[in-house]
Scaffold this motif. Sequence first.
Motif, PDB file in Angstrom:
ATOM      1  N   THR A 104     -18.918  44.038 -32.879  1.00 21.80           N
ATOM      2  CA  THR A 104     -20.136  44.419 -33.564  1.00 21.80           C
ATOM      3  C   THR A 104     -19.342  42.768 -34.596  1.00 21.80           C
ATOM      4  OG1 THR A 104     -19.672  46.163 -34.905  1.00 21.80           O
ATOM      5  CG2 THR A 104     -20.553  45.826 -32.413  1.00 21.80           C
ATOM      6  N   THR A 160     -21.154  42.947 -37.663  1.00 25.16           N
ATOM      7  CA  THR A 160     -21.552  43.716 -38.513  1.00 25.16           C
ATOM      8  C   THR A 160     -20.176  45.376 -38.461  1.00 25.16           C
ATOM      9  OG1 THR A 160     -22.942  45.589 -37.570  1.00 25.16           O
ATOM     10  CG2 THR A 160     -23.679  43.237 -38.744  1.00 25.16           C
ATOM     11  N   ARG A 220     -20.099  45.629 -42.729  1.00 23.58           N
ATOM     12  CA  ARG A 220     -20.727  46.814 -43.601  1.00 23.58           C
ATOM     13  C   ARG A 220     -20.796  48.101 -42.986  1.00 23.58           C
ATOM     14  NH1 ARG A 220     -26.469  44.073 -42.324  1.00 23.58           N
ATOM     15  NH2 ARG A 220     -25.447  45.554 -40.008  1.00 23.58           N
ATOM     16  N   ASP A 221     -21.042  48.127 -41.730  1.00 21.29           N
ATOM     17  CA  ASP A 221     -21.509  49.129 -41.042  1.00 21.29           C
ATOM     18  C   ASP A 221     -20.130  50.903 -41.326  1.00 21.29           C
ATOM     19  OD1 ASP A 221     -23.973  48.229 -39.935  1.00 21.29           O
ATOM     20  OD2 ASP A 221     -23.268  47.925 -38.022  1.00 21.29           O
TER      21      ASP A 221
END
Length: 164
Positions: free
Chosen positions: A89, A91, A94-95
């Motif tokens: 992914t 992100t 951040r996730d």
Amino acid sequence: MAVQICTCEGLDVKCKKCFGSGYINTDAPEKAIKSVPKKGNVKQESFLPEKMNSLSRKEIENIVPKIIDSLDLKSKKQMQILNSIPFNTTTFRRDFKDKFSLLQKIEEEKQALRNDLDEIASKLTTSKYTVEFKYGHFLSNKVIDVTSNRELKTLIREYKKLKK
């Protein structure tokens, strides 16, 4: 049902809440769950006594396996965390910020344990013993740069090749 990080953070294999996984299921809705509070820089507990010169060879032979077992356990936990992060992914940093901070914390603890082993090795070389540590996990003797995505992906690939 939502998932929450256990208070042991997955470092206790015999935890009654999470059974060593680091995550527990809760009945609370996902919005109500807060991340685990930061504990700051907790000093890693050393296996070594204050006076290294007073240790006998038998005492050192008893301490070294404990340090290596602890290193192997922390390395295994790091690999579990790495395998649970979907790097495909865009992100993921951040996730999964909490997982990356946990990876960094574990790496700092492992570095403290490696420093203990280095100290033991230097003491043993002055007393004419030969030293060779055998680690039980792939990541135990590797210094991991948690900020490098490429290095983390490479480590996962190497580990999977090794397991085949």
